[in-house]
Design an enzyme around this catalytic site. Structure first.
Site, PDB file in Angstrom:
ATOM      1  N   LYS C  76       0.857  -1.176   0.000  1.00 47.07           N
ATOM      2  CA  LYS C  76       0.000   0.000   0.000  1.00 47.07           C
ATOM      3  C   LYS C  76       0.901   1.236   0.000  1.00 47.07           C
ATOM      4  O   LYS C  76       1.949   1.241   0.670  1.00 47.07           O
ATOM      5  CB  LYS C  76      -0.879  -0.040   1.257  1.00 47.07           C
ATOM      6  N   SER C 151      -9.639   1.466   3.122  1.00 44.02           N
ATOM      7  CA  SER C 151      -8.774   2.278   2.286  1.00 44.02           C
ATOM      8  C   SER C 151      -7.719   1.469   1.533  1.00 44.02           C
ATOM      9  O   SER C 151      -7.121   1.992   0.584  1.00 44.02           O
ATOM     10  CB  SER C 151      -8.078   3.326   3.154  1.00 44.02           C
ATOM     11  N   SER C 175      -9.780  -1.007   7.268  1.00 39.21           N
ATOM     12  CA  SER C 175      -9.186  -0.778   5.947  1.00 39.21           C
ATOM     13  C   SER C 175      -8.449  -1.963   5.334  1.00 39.21           C
ATOM     14  O   SER C 175      -8.052  -1.910   4.172  1.00 39.21           O
ATOM     15  CB  SER C 175      -8.231   0.419   5.998  1.00 39.21           C
TER      16      SER C 175
END
Lengths: 95, 484, 486
Positions: C76, C151, C175
């Site tokens: 990420k 996210s 997330s």
């Protein structure tokens, strides 16, 4: 607790966010919605409940007082917008 | 109307750790700009603080030295505001649970009276960087080397009633932190900085007046001057029928005045909350006890001992305990010569005078305590007289010999106490000064005492200062009076 | 190749059936083909990946046997990667090349992992749909009109589409678990403090935690083995022995006590999602587990408490983006205030601004006690709910999200988006671990089963999840999109 535009403007100033008049009224709507949802908290009786800042009941560990860092100014300043003579530059600060 | 001044001080002391409070960057003074600002000090994305154990130990030592409570748990909070010298947009500090609780400091005033000033609390925090206002194309330069240097902020109660008391308090704090070795106390380099809260009220009034906070008053002298100006300003305001505004003011040492910093003030709201990157600091009793046992003797205790055990006056005890280096020097001199009063006189007189003349610290002194102690011993055992002692001191100061004995020997300063030798010199002087002898004999008896000085001077000169002055006096008087 | 799990690929590398270079080149090629559609990567580090792959092959030839050596991975874009752009999904950091690695990245590098690139995400990890990215939304490989969740949406979509065998995400309020659920993969949020946060760009520091996202619980166990552990650079990381998470995977579940929180099966839960979750629970019963209902009475206060605490911390964490030392700086600032205000106005998107404003407001004078302090008190009550429940049961089970993936653009107002995290958010407030595993479909959209354990119960969660995956094949289903990319 009703949210006024003055609250939003004050928060925006404290947080150093430029917001236009348009944005201000939209943020008042959005933030009011969020705070209405948050206000559900007031329904719970929390008398005598200690606030919880960390999920684990751990305590701070301490570092030995040793210099472990070397000068990496050039590396760090490679991602800086404006530098001169090793200094970060900002618009004139009036004391 | 009679006015009373009320003063409280916030003293920021830079702790003498090697590395910063939350990072492993060096705290050394005077490095190239930003060469000692690591990723944590710069507030780079994703980096995290880890607390320096020495900063904690030093804060606790201070707390113990001012007889403060040391709470078991203390917590770091974030103080949020934007300023270019504050890289993260918050200062990590302690708002609600400081590491040092209420305590007390003893201060000594000019008339040697002792007063107690209460400490509200002391907390740990990180220092900010520096803004350099030289012109960079109309911009300001930011150096973050200082950012993250550990500070102990010591907050007093509003217990001081005059500028003199405030200065005495600041000196007391300076002396405690330097005794403990937790700060170099160098005010010129900013190792100790002071904000002063001042208000006035009519004598007898219980509630406090509105206070002004004077920022960055960074010398003992400035503290007195800033307060003097501010008190006068506030009294004038009130007597003219207006009000003191609660505000932050800046002391300008060049103009000797304080002025409002309203521009910087604007609606601050620091939004303190517990720093989620740091956990509560828990100090167990054993740790605190261990630090307590390791504390050195502190100024107040030394002062007390110098009076009660060594029989020094309150004034001498105060001067000699003011700094740890002064006290240690004095005690060594005393141990070598074996006489506290003589040691006190010499250390405060000849020795301090010489340091001041050459603007040296005790550590830089060319003469050490053993040398001075031995010199005093030679005066006490009458090997040399007072005048020769000064000459020996000067010679040692100028590195013209390793010890008092060596200098005395080399310069032939050994006192002449042999009556025969002194009498011979006296006879010679009398023989060479018929006019003065005649004057002496003609003079009124009460004026003769004064006139004898001339003869003493001549005899001392003839002995190159080595004759015992008391003996010279006595023998001269006998010989001259015999001529009457 | 991309059908295989990380564990299978590791075995193939071990037996020299293929090289890391071949494997890495294969995934890079898939990213090249598919990602114009998915938008799951912000940066693809092709050259570095191939260099790392060659180094891994050489290390293997010299006898390096780490399971992860030579395995391609995606990160990420919240993990700082030295020399590689680390944007956090924000225009603010579009020009930020991190000068250091996150501890997680260091550990992966040491283990011989290959970084394929940095995945897309909601800006500063604030969002539940990945629509708040400066780099545009990510599409769900199961249905290109749906969101992948957020996210960590880019990481979830990339794993589901077979663009990487595994990825790493962060989880502040769901997330990792919610996008894992939306994309039909397995995602673990470890106990707060289990994985170092050093070098992970902070959103809400007392809630953030990094974890693995992969096809199976077994893969997640191997990945957690590498990244877990104490880090002297993170004061909140825990000095506690790291077990071998792969060791206990096969422990039998007979006697396992499962709790179903009644609050996780109430209003707002899609009936088809509920059906899938209850079916999954039946599988556990067939494996010898017992099931009972439990109550987490403060569940409904988790979202309100979170939306005070997380924005408060975020408002402070994001103050460092001021246009001075790194990141976006506005053109020709008139003065200091203008520099701050315009740089931040231009650099941050709307959701980030909303949360900064909420956090600033709730911490400010006159509001602190009513909001911040109250939320912290409620946080304790929420944690206590879980601790009480774990006195009676070993694990809790429920849906990871009230619905399957929703349509791109479906949630217009912030609060309806926030309510997505109803089942995941309390877990972060309490600091306990949670895992989402594939447990069926509604139409063509996956359903995630969430399993929660007490603090540091990761080994047990992985065991429980792995046993489910031994008994079911939901985790083996592949979206058609992944096959079209072949």
């Amino acid at each position: 607790m009703a949210l006024e535009e003055t609250h939003v403007r004050r928060a925006a100033h404290l947080a150093r966010l430029a917001i236009s008049d348009d944005q201000a009224s939209r943020f008042v709507d959005d933030l009011s919605q969020i705070l209405d949802m948050v206000d559900q908290l007031q329904r719970i009786d929390t008398d005598g409940v200690a606030p919880l800042a960390h999920p684990l009941d751990a305590t701070q560990r301490l570092r030995a007082d040793e210099v472990t860092e070397t000068n990496q100014r050039d590396t760090f300043q490679r991602c800086a917008p404006v530098v001169e003579d090793g200094l970060y530059l900002v618009p004139r600060v009036v004391e | 109307m009679q006015w009373e001044t009320v003063i409280g001080l916030e003293v920021h002391v830079q702790l003498a750790t090697k590395s910063k409070i939350f990072s492993g960057a060096s705290t050394a003074f005077g490095a190239e700009p930003n060469s000692q600002a690591c990723a944590v000090d710069l507030g780079m994305p994703g980096v995290l603080p880890v607390l320096n154990e020495q900063a904690v130990a030093m804060a606790v030592q201070f707390g113990l030295a001012v007889h403060a409570e040391i709470p078991e748990v203390s917590v770091f909070d974030r103080k949020n505001y934007f300023y270019p010298d504050l890289p993260k947009g918050y200062q990590t500090s302690q708002m609600y649970h400081p590491i040092v609780g209420p305590g007390e400091v003893e201060i000594t005033l000019d008339d040697d009276t002792v007063k107690h000033v209460r400490i509200h609390h002391a907390h740990l925090e990180e220092d900010a960087g520096k803004s350099l206002h030289e012109d960079y194309h109309g911009m300001t330069g930011i150096d973050l080397n200082r950012a993250g240097t550990p500070l102990l902020e010591i907050v007093s109660e509003p217990d001081m009633r005059s500028a003199k008391e405030a200065a005495a308090y600041l000196k007391a704090i300076h002396s405690i932190v330097t005794y403990l070795g937790i700060s170099d106390g160098n005010m010129a380099e900013g190792s100790m900085r002071c904000d002063v809260n001042v208000s006035v009220r009519p004598v007898g009034q219980a509630e406090y007046g509105t206070r002004a906070e004077i920022k960055n008053v960074n010398s003992f002298r400035f503290v007195e001057r800033a307060i003097a100006f501010e008190v006068e300003r506030q009294i004038e305001l009130i007597e003219d029928g207006s009000n003191v505004v609660q505000e932050t003011r800046l002391f300008d040492p060049e103009r000797d005045e304080t002025r409002s910093m309203r521009t910087k003030e604007e609606a601050n709201d620091y939004r303190y909350f517990p720093c989620p990157d740091l956990l509560p600091v828990v100090l167990d009793q054993a740790y605190v006890d261990h630090l307590r046992e390791a504390l050195p003797e502190l100024p107040a205790d030394k002062r007390e001992r110098f009076q009660s055990e060594l029989g020094l006056s309150a004034y001498d005890a105060n001067v000699l305990s003011a700094s740890r280096s002064m006290a240690e020097f004095f005690e060594e001199v005393k141990d070598v010569c074996g006489d506290a009063k003589q040691a006190a006189n010499w250390v405060q007189g000849e020795f301090s005078g010489a340091l001041n003349r050459e603007n040296l610290s005790i550590e830089q002194s060319p003469i050490n305590a053993r040398q001075l102690g031995e010199l005093i011993s030679r005066v006490m055992d009458e090997t040399i007289n007072g005048k020769a002692a000064k000459e020996v001191f000067q010679a040692l100061w100028n590195n013209q010999g390793k010890s008092a004995d060596e200098v005395i020997e080399a310069k032939g300063l050994k006192q002449v106490t042999d009556t025969g030798a002194i009498e011979a010199m006296i006879d010679e002087v009398i023989a060479d000064s018929p006019a003065q002898v005649a004057q002496y004999c003609d003079a009124e008896p009460e004026k003769r005492g004064k006139m004898i000085g001339y003869f003493v001077g001549q005899v001392m000169k003839a002995s190159r200062g080595t004759a015992n002055p008391q003996q010279v006096n006595k023998l001269l008087k006998e010989k001259l009076d015999a001529k009457l | 190749m991309h059908d295989k799990t990380l564990t299978q690929l590791a075995a193939a590398l071990q037996k020299s059936e293929l090289s890391s270079r071949e494997l890495t080149a294969h995934y890079l090629q898939r990213i090249e083909k598919a990602d114009a559609t998915l938008n799951s990567f912000i940066s693809v580090t092709t050259e570095q990946a191939l260099t790392q792959a060659d180094a891994a092959d050489q290390a293997r030839a010299r006898g390096k046997t780490n399971l992860l050596n030579g395995i391609p991975l995606a990160l990420k874009d919240i993990f700082c990667t030295q020399g590689i752009k680390t944007s956090c999904g924000s225009k603010m950091l579009d020009n930020f090349v991190a000068p250091y690695n996150a501890t997680v990245v260091e550990k992966l590098n040491e283990a011989g992992g290959i970084t394929l690139g940095k995945t897309n995400m909601d800006e500063f990890a604030m969002g539940s749909s990945n629509e708040n990215s400066h780099y545009g939304p990510v599409k769900n490989p199961w249905d290109l009109s749906a969101v992948p969740g957020g996210s960590s949406g880019g990481s979830a979509a990339a794993v589901a589409a077979g663009l990487t065998p595994a990825a790493f995400g962060t989880d502040t309020g769901g997330s990792i678990r919610q996008p894992a659920s939306f994309c039909g993969i397995t995602g673990l949020k470890p106990t707060y403090g289990r994985v170092s946060r050093y070098g992970i760009i902070a959103y809400a520091s007392s809630l953030d935690q990094a974890g693995p996202m992969a096809r199976t619980a077994e893969d997640c166990a191997h990945l957690l083995n590498v990244i877990a552990g104490h880090d002297a650079r993170d004061s909140t990381s825990v000095a506690r022995v790291v077990p071998d998470y792969a060791e206990a995977l096969n422990a039998p579940l007979s006697g396992l006590k499962i709790g179903l929180p009644v609050e996780y099966f109430g209003d707002g839960l899609d009936p088809d999602v509920e059906k899938a979750v209850r079916e999954a629970v039946k599988v556990y019963e067939s494996l010898g587990a017992s099931v009972r209902e439990v109550s987490l009475p403060h569940t409904h206060y988790a979202i309100p408490a979170y939306y005070v605490i997380a924005p408060a911390e975020a408002s402070s964490n994001l103050s460092r983006y001021d246009g001075v030392r790194f990141g976006h700086r506005c053109e020709n600032p008139e003065d200091l205030i203008d520099l701050y205000k315009r740089s931040r106005d231009e650099g941050f998107g709307n959701e980030v601004k909303r949360r900064i404003l909420i956090g600033t407001h709730t911490l400010s004078e006159g509001f602190f006690d009513a909001y911040y302090k109250k939320a912290q008190q409620v946080r304790r009550l929420i944690r206590q709910d879980f601790l009480n429940a774990f006195k009676d049961v070993d694990v809790l089970m429920g849906p990871a999200s009230p619905t399957t993936a929703f349509e791109l653009g479906a949630k217009k107002d912030p609060v309806s988006m926030y309510l997505q995290d109803i089942y995941t958010i309390a877990v972060n407030l309490a600091g306990i671990p949670g895992i989402s595993v594939p447990a069926g479909f509604v139409g063509n959209r996956p359903v995630g089963l969430q399993i929660l354990g007490t603090h540091f119960a990761e080994a047990q969660l992985l065991n429980v999840a792995h046993q489910f995956q031994q008994a079911t094949d939901w985790h083996q289903k592949r979206p058609a999109f992944a096959e079209e990319t072949a």
